[in-house]
Design an enzyme around this catalytic site. Structure first.
Site, short mmCIF file in Angstrom:
data_model
loop_
_atom_site.label_atom_id
_atom_site.label_comp_id
_atom_site.label_asym_id
_atom_site.label_seq_id
_atom_site.Cartn_x
_atom_site.Cartn_y
_atom_site.Cartn_z
N ASP A 18 11.48 -4.75 5.60
CA ASP A 18 12.16 -5.35 4.45
C ASP A 18 11.97 -6.87 4.43
O ASP A 18 11.83 -7.51 5.48
CB ASP A 18 13.65 -5.00 4.50
N HIS A 35 4.32 -8.14 -0.68
CA HIS A 35 3.96 -6.79 -0.21
C HIS A 35 2.58 -6.82 0.43
O HIS A 35 2.36 -6.22 1.48
CB HIS A 35 3.97 -5.79 -1.37
N LEU A 129 -1.57 7.01 19.22
CA LEU A 129 -0.31 6.61 18.57
C LEU A 129 -0.11 7.50 17.34
O LEU A 129 -1.03 7.67 16.55
CB LEU A 129 -0.40 5.14 18.13
#
Ligand code: IPE
Ligand code: IPE
Ligand code: MG
Length: 246
Positions: A18, A35, A129
């Site tokens: 955020d 973004h 991962l």
């Protein structure tokens, strides 16, 4: 990781990424600029997780509620997801990352959906991962979709109502095949869950930082892991049960 013993490194880190909008506003740029800048932070976090031996990373990229944002911002985000999928997947695959997208994927258009499925298929054999990207995701949506699957199994006569317990319902929730999040990080200063993994974070350690997502880097992740490593997780037991008295 120097200073943190391997057993104290979280297996699964979940992050609410955020603060992109505020990061952009501080630079007098449109929100989409923030973004886009957030992509670097994603790369930083993936690299750090690979290096530190974190097994699972789940990133909140777009919530069920984010569809309500202005049309141009939603459009910019969809364009960004498309570009990121085209540009980053091969490199992630090269690093042994397995990609999964979780959420109400049917809400996306065909081009995006097709790329998400092909990225998942391309990386399905990897396990350096496990990287999960939550898009059009809501914790409440997740519990509802799992409940629907349970109800359907009952309707087919494959399951009795009294057989539905936490373990059984949990099997239908997103990420059921992975260990639950140990560490929940939210950047950007807000101290809330915002409908991220509600069921799965039942016993996660929560970590909030004012750092805005585009500024989050490997040192920030390290700080969060060090903070986590100092905590005592009791899972409802007493301290004495966790650390046996010598
Ligand atoms: C998080 O950053 C990214 C998404 C929700 C898609 P925000 O866009 O929420 O940034 P702030 O919170 O307005 O600064
Ligand atoms: C949560 O951030 C969702 C993502 C980071 C993808 P929001 O910015 O949407 O959350 P609220 O609205 O501040 O709670
Ligand atoms: Mg926000």
């Amino acid at each position: 990781m120097p200073g943190v013993e391997a057993a104290r490194v979280p297996r699964h880190i979940a992050i609410v990424m955020d603060g992109n909008g505020r990061w952009a506003r501080a630079r007098h740029r449109p929100r989409s600029f923030g973004h886009n800048a957030g992509r670097k932070a994603v790369r930083e976090v993936v690299e750090a997780c690979l290096r530190e031996g974190v097994q699972v990373l789940t990133l909140f990229a777009f919530s069920s509620e984010n569809w309500q944002r202005p049309k141009d911002e939603v459009g910019a985000l969809m364009g960004l997801f498309l570009r990121a999928l085209d540009k980053e997947v091969d490199e992630l695959h090269g690093h042994g990352v397995r990609l999964r997208f979780i959420g109400d994927l049917a809400a996306f258009d065909e081009a995006l959906l097709q790329r998400m499925h092909s990225a998942m298929a391309q990386t399905v054999g990897n396990d350096a991962l496990h990287m999960n990207v939550a898009v059009s995701y809501g914790g409440r949506w997740d519990i509802v979709q799992a409940s629907r699957q349970a109800a359907a199994a009952v309707a087919r006569g494959e399951l009795r109502v009294d057989e539905i317990d936490e373990a059984r319902l949990g099997q239908w929730l997103s990420l059921a095949e992975l260990p639950p999040p140990d560490l929940f990080i939210r950047t950007g200063g807000e101290r809330r869950i915002s409908n991220f993994l509600l069921w799965q974070v039942a016993y996660a350690e929560l970590y909030f930082t004012d750092t805005l997502w585009p500024d989050f880097d490997q040192a920030c992740l390290r700080e969060a892991i060090e903070d986590y490593a100092r905590r005592e997780r009791r899972f409802g037991r007493t301290s004495e049960q966790i650390v046996p008295v010598p």
